[in-house]
Design an enzyme around this catalytic site. Structure first.
Site, mmCIF file in Angstrom:
data_model
loop_
_atom_site.group_PDB
_atom_site.id
_atom_site.type_symbol
_atom_site.label_atom_id
_atom_site.label_comp_id
_atom_site.label_asym_id
_atom_site.label_seq_id
_atom_site.Cartn_x
_atom_site.Cartn_y
_atom_site.Cartn_z
ATOM 1 N N GLU A 67 -36.678 58.414 -67.816
ATOM 2 C CA GLU A 67 -37.363 59.678 -68.063
ATOM 3 C C GLU A 67 -36.403 60.760 -68.560
ATOM 4 O O GLU A 67 -36.769 61.579 -69.406
ATOM 5 C CB GLU A 67 -38.085 60.153 -66.799
ATOM 6 C CG GLU A 67 -39.294 59.303 -66.418
ATOM 7 C CD GLU A 67 -40.335 59.213 -67.523
ATOM 8 O OE1 GLU A 67 -40.372 60.096 -68.407
ATOM 9 O OE2 GLU A 67 -41.120 58.250 -67.518
ATOM 10 N N TYR B 109 -42.156 68.077 -65.525
ATOM 11 C CA TYR B 109 -42.590 66.817 -66.143
ATOM 12 C C TYR B 109 -41.932 65.629 -65.454
ATOM 13 O O TYR B 109 -42.611 64.685 -65.017
ATOM 14 C CB TYR B 109 -42.278 66.750 -67.647
ATOM 15 C CG TYR B 109 -42.348 65.320 -68.113
ATOM 16 C CD1 TYR B 109 -43.570 64.682 -68.255
ATOM 17 C CD2 TYR B 109 -41.184 64.557 -68.284
ATOM 18 C CE1 TYR B 109 -43.653 63.336 -68.583
ATOM 19 C CE2 TYR B 109 -41.259 63.217 -68.597
ATOM 20 C CZ TYR B 109 -42.491 62.611 -68.758
ATOM 21 O OH TYR B 109 -42.567 61.285 -69.054
ATOM 22 N N ASP C 125 -46.214 66.224 -70.614
ATOM 23 C CA ASP C 125 -45.238 66.352 -71.693
ATOM 24 C C ASP C 125 -45.972 66.748 -72.974
ATOM 25 O O ASP C 125 -47.148 67.091 -72.949
ATOM 26 C CB ASP C 125 -44.482 65.033 -71.869
ATOM 27 C CG ASP C 125 -45.375 63.957 -72.459
ATOM 28 O OD1 ASP C 125 -46.613 64.080 -72.354
ATOM 29 O OD2 ASP C 125 -44.836 63.003 -73.038
#
Length: 366
Positions: free
Chosen positions: A47, A130, A148
């Site tokens: 991520e 996020y 996102d």
DNA sequence: CAGTCGTGGGG
DNA sequence: TCCCCAAGACT
């Protein structure tokens, strides 16, 4: 005045939407390396790497990074220099330094277990709203939003949301939408499916609505507004900076390199000695000698300008005049200056702009 | 909030 | 060639 619908979430068939989206994701999801297991550390690394970075770019970096730092303990104990070297070319290097700092905190404070609460995980360096939601939902199956750019684009179309997604305040609107829509049976797949849909079908400029598994739930598809959404104000253009850099060699064929400051642009990466110059001056060799001497406390001789490099960042452009020269004398030891051999230089993390300089130098050298 | 922080790919 | 962008976070 344009007639627009807004906040149609009350009219969405939530169960039908979830079913269509999840069925599509189960059939069409890409086979990506970070989807092989749910190791929270690997989900976390992926991520961070994926922030503002394309999937195809991340894949090889992810493989190398996990091979080199397989666990939280391994990354905790690594030298920052090695971590930055593994990140070399990926950009946004504070991601790498923040990731290691956060991993060290998890190692020491949480016994190596990635926390599973919004409060704890959000407190980690480099983990914003996020990334917190992505790790919680994907690794732990907790129904938190992971909003996102994909999710904002997809939901702006499905729900006909006309707020400017460039504004930070807009994210809250989409988070509250996700909280109403998210599958509590499989929040991991739900969040990933929204992003996958944005990446593969509901793309920015030419969405493939006829292939979309949820077009029957999509307000923009019904109203034909998919090309007008999302609303996103554009950024202003960047400024130019004029620089001079030099590949400086001593009489043992060693190269002088400089470590950039710990904050700001390309923090803690290495570079060839470089200084900002005034475009108003004609930058001849004698002037460049003075620039490098005063800036780096080194007595040098500039031989010639070997080329020019243009490098474009998000918010500025570097125009670099590249010189070749010799080191007569280094005035004293400094921790941010190093003389390295042709072999040793490969171990140091350089920004792409200075990789270009080095490549140009090697080519000119034959 | 607005600016900072990278890079490479695609329309 | 130019511009926008791609799974954002920090100050």
């Amino acid at each position: 005045m344009k007639e627009i619908s807004q906040n149609t979430i009350e009219s969405v068939d939530i169960n039908g939407f979830q079913d269509d989206l999840l069925r599509w994701f189960e059939a069409e999801q890409r086979d990506l390396p970070w989807r092989k297991d749910k190791d929270p550390y690997k989900v976390w690394v992926s991520e961070i790497m994926l922030q503002q970075t394309r999937v195809d770019t991340v894949i090889p970096y992810f493989h190398r990074f996990i091979e080199q730092f397989p666990t939280i303990k391994d990354l905790s104990e690594a030298d920052e220099e090695k971590v930055l070297k593994a990140w070399e070319g990926l950009g946004y290097y504070s991601r790498a330094r923040n990731l290691q700092a956060a991993v060290r905190e998890v190692h020491e404070k949480y016994g190596g277990r990635v926390p599973d609460t919004p409060k704890e995980i959000s407190s980690l360096k480099g983990v914003g709203p996020y990334t917190a939601g992505a790790i919680l939902s994907i690794a732990y199956g907790i129904p938190e939003p992971a909003v996102d750019g994909n999710v904002m684009r997809v939901l702006s179309r499905i729900l006909s949301i006309w707020d400017d997604i460039a504004k930070p305040s807009s994210r809250k609107i989409f988070e509250s939408s996700v909280r109403k829509l998210i599958s509590h049976e499989n929040p991991s797949y739900f969040n990933q499916a929204l992003m996958e849909l944005g990446a593969l079908i509901c793309t920015p400029t030419s969405p493939s609505c006829l292939l979309c598994p949820v077009r029957e739930h999509c307000t923009a598809f019904y109203e034909g507004t998919q090309h007008e959404l999302p609303v996103k104000t554009k950024t202003k253009k960047q400024r130019n900076v004029q620089l001079a850099a030099a590949v400086l060699i001593d009489d043992h064929e060693r190269i002088l390199i400089h470590k950039r400051p710990g904050k700001g642009l390309l923090a803690n990466l290495w570079e060839f000695p470089m200084a900002e110059i005034n475009i108003a001056y004609v930058s001849d060799k004698d002037q460049m000698k003075d620039v490098f001497s005063t800036q780096f406390g080194a007595k040098v001789e500039i031989q010639e300008m070997t080329g020019q490099i243009e490098h474009v960042f998000s918010h500025l452009t570097w125009n670099i005049n590249v010189y070749k020269g010799k080191i007569i004398k280094l005035e004293k030891e400094k921790s941010d200056l190093k003389l390295v051999s042709l072999e040793e230089i490969k171990e140091f993390p350089f920004p792409v702009s200075h990789q270009k300089i080095w490549k140009q130098y090697l080519d000119s050298r034959g």
